[in-house]
Design a protein around this motif. Structure first.
Motif, mmCIF file in Angstrom:
data_model
loop_
_atom_site.group_PDB
_atom_site.id
_atom_site.type_symbol
_atom_site.label_atom_id
_atom_site.label_comp_id
_atom_site.label_asym_id
_atom_site.label_seq_id
_atom_site.Cartn_x
_atom_site.Cartn_y
_atom_site.Cartn_z
ATOM 1 N N ARG A 224 0.848 -1.201 0.000
ATOM 2 C CA ARG A 224 0.000 0.000 0.000
ATOM 3 C C ARG A 224 0.885 1.253 0.000
ATOM 4 O O ARG A 224 0.644 2.191 -0.750
ATOM 5 N N GLN A 225 1.938 1.222 0.817
ATOM 6 C CA GLN A 225 2.868 2.359 0.873
ATOM 7 C C GLN A 225 3.526 2.585 -0.500
ATOM 8 O O GLN A 225 3.605 3.716 -0.986
ATOM 9 N N LYS A 226 3.972 1.498 -1.124
ATOM 10 C CA LYS A 226 4.624 1.636 -2.435
ATOM 11 C C LYS A 226 3.657 2.209 -3.466
ATOM 12 O O LYS A 226 4.036 3.002 -4.322
ATOM 13 N N PHE A 227 2.404 1.776 -3.371
ATOM 14 C CA PHE A 227 1.391 2.269 -4.302
ATOM 15 C C PHE A 227 1.170 3.770 -4.125
ATOM 16 O O PHE A 227 1.114 4.523 -5.106
ATOM 17 N N VAL A 228 1.052 4.207 -2.885
ATOM 18 C CA VAL A 228 0.857 5.644 -2.632
ATOM 19 C C VAL A 228 2.057 6.425 -3.164
ATOM 20 O O VAL A 228 1.905 7.425 -3.875
ATOM 21 N N ASP A 229 3.262 5.946 -2.861
ATOM 22 C CA ASP A 229 4.474 6.661 -3.290
ATOM 23 C C ASP A 229 4.556 6.750 -4.810
ATOM 24 O O ASP A 229 5.024 7.744 -5.358
ATOM 25 N N GLN A 230 4.107 5.723 -5.493
ATOM 26 C CA GLN A 230 4.164 5.734 -6.950
ATOM 27 C C GLN A 230 3.075 6.615 -7.555
ATOM 28 O O GLN A 230 3.272 7.245 -8.589
ATOM 29 N N THR A 231 1.906 6.646 -6.906
ATOM 30 C CA THR A 231 0.743 7.255 -7.530
ATOM 31 C C THR A 231 0.630 8.762 -7.294
ATOM 32 O O THR A 231 0.119 9.481 -8.152
ATOM 33 N N VAL A 232 1.093 9.236 -6.148
ATOM 34 C CA VAL A 232 0.955 10.666 -5.853
ATOM 35 C C VAL A 232 1.602 11.543 -6.938
ATOM 36 O O VAL A 232 0.964 12.479 -7.437
ATOM 37 N N PRO A 233 2.838 11.252 -7.365
ATOM 38 C CA PRO A 233 3.417 12.081 -8.439
ATOM 39 C C PRO A 233 2.608 12.010 -9.740
ATOM 40 O O PRO A 233 2.560 12.985 -10.496
ATOM 41 N N GLN A 234 1.975 10.881 -9.991
ATOM 42 C CA GLN A 234 1.148 10.759 -11.203
ATOM 43 C C GLN A 234 -0.082 11.646 -11.092
ATOM 44 O O GLN A 234 -0.503 12.271 -12.071
ATOM 45 N N ALA A 235 -0.656 11.727 -9.885
ATOM 46 C CA ALA A 235 -1.800 12.622 -9.664
ATOM 47 C C ALA A 235 -1.363 14.068 -9.877
ATOM 48 O O ALA A 235 -2.085 14.880 -10.472
ATOM 49 N N GLU A 236 -0.156 14.392 -9.399
ATOM 50 C CA GLU A 236 0.363 15.751 -9.584
ATOM 51 C C GLU A 236 0.519 16.065 -11.062
ATOM 52 O O GLU A 236 0.181 17.155 -11.521
ATOM 53 N N TYR A 237 1.010 15.095 -11.796
ATOM 54 C CA TYR A 237 1.187 15.277 -13.238
ATOM 55 C C TYR A 237 -0.147 15.579 -13.919
ATOM 56 O O TYR A 237 -0.215 16.336 -14.880
#
Ligand code: FAQ
Length: 311
Positions: A224-237
């Protein structure tokens, strides 16, 4: 005290060897795999329904062709996974029966409705994104047939994830109404996506044993932590806001701190009381019942062919 056969089995696992169908395995290892692989297979099959809902309403011919291919891939994943479970001595009919009786689990995520086209993008981006995070380590699972099924599945899931992100990229560059539709989809799918990884490590009953057997390589919270870390920058993009007031970069752990999913909602959904549980099971039961004439035809033909061969 572990019995010698079980100790030898654990030593093979610890040495990174694969376990194959005809080999001896503890009964509890077999049961755990049947539970997880059948749950996974059912997820793929039920998982066709939320997106299938939009095939007839895709905005362009190209989007429709992509979505059709994706949903067909999910059907294929279900079939590889049922085959992998069958190598453990459970039949596909038994697994279907358990699903249709409401006894078998499938991923909680598929009990949420797809309200707009942006939901199709959000599912690809988040749901397939979470599935990849969970499934890449499963390629190294100790049980050979499950590990090998995951290789192709992961390749296809990464196409799915990219197509979802592409749907959203197009929409966030569109009208303000389209962009708002994407933000709304993220608001609704974010927390259910985090729940896909299962309960917190403290509440996860199976994790410790499954990790010792190298069925799982990571705990639910780690993924879950890895998913959040990967996805937040994509949301920013995408210039989108993650609907979590507690989300904050933590320099010390080089990852994000984030809020707690609503576990009461999670347990309610997996108990069968989510928004779409009844609708999903009804659709699967109907598909099964509607296929009865075809299964009967196949059996009648096989019997006739066998009689013919015997005569
Ligand atoms: N939903 O002790 P743990 C896709 C159950 S997406 C429902 O932590 P474990 C792509 C769990 O089964 C998803 N049930 O259990 C796609 C257990 O119940 P049980 C497919 C959940 O096994 C995209 C109980 O809670 N992927 O394929 C959930 O160590 C778009 C206790 O939990 C998989 O299914 C949940 N979220 O870890 C397709 C991954 N979480 O069995 C179509 C394979 C937990 O005692 C369209 N599965 N439960 O009655 C796994 O990796 C693991 O089973 C976990 C749970 C991580 C789900």
């Amino acid at each position: 005290e572990m019995d010698p056969q079980e100790r030898a089995f654990q030593e093979r696992i610890d040495a990174g060897q694969k376990i194959e169908p005809k080999e001896w395995m503890p009964e509890s290892y077999r049961k755990t795999l049947v539970r997880q692989i059948s749950q996974h297979a059912h997820s793929e099959i039920v998982g066709q329904l939320p997106e299938g809902n939009w095939i007839t309403r895709a905005p362009t011919l190209e989007r429709k062709a992509i979505l059709l291919a994706k949903v067909q891939d999910e059907a294929g994943h279900g079939l590889y996974l049922y085959c992998a479970a069958e190598t453990l001595g459970v039949s596909r009919d038994e697994m279907y029966e358990q699903l249709h009786a409401g006894k078998a689990k499938y991923s909680s995520i598929f009990n949420y409705p797809t309200l707009t086209w942006a939901d199709i993008g959000a599912i690809g981006w988040l749901v397939d994104g979470a599935a990849i995070m969970n499934q890449v380590p499963l390629q190294r699972c100790s049980y050979g047939p499950y590990a090998r099924a995951m290789i192709r599945i992961c390749k296809e899931e990464s196409f799915h994830q990219r197509q979802g992100f592409d749907v959203l990229m197009k929409m966030v560059r569109g009208t303000p109404a389209q962009k708002a539709m994407v933000q709304d989809a993220l608001n609704r799918w974010w927390w259910p996506s985090l729940m896909m990884f299962g309960p917190s490590d403290e509440a996860s009953v199976h994790s410790a044993q499954s990790m010792a057997w190298r069925i799982k390589q990571n705990s639910n919270d780690e993924l879950r932590q890895k998913f959040v870390d990967q996805t937040v920058p994509q949301a920013e993009y995408l210039s989108l806001a993650i609907p979590d007031p507690d989300l904050k970069w933590n320099e010390q752990k080089r990852g994000y701190d984030f809020g707690e999913p609503d576990w009461a909602e999670f347990f309610n959904v997996i108990a069968g009381n989510g928004l779409c549980n009844a609708e999903r099971l009804d659709a699967r039961r109907k598909a099964w019942d509607d296929g009865a004439w075809f299964r009967d035809g196949l059996t009648a033909y096989a019997d006739k062919a066998a009689d013919h061969a015997a005569a």
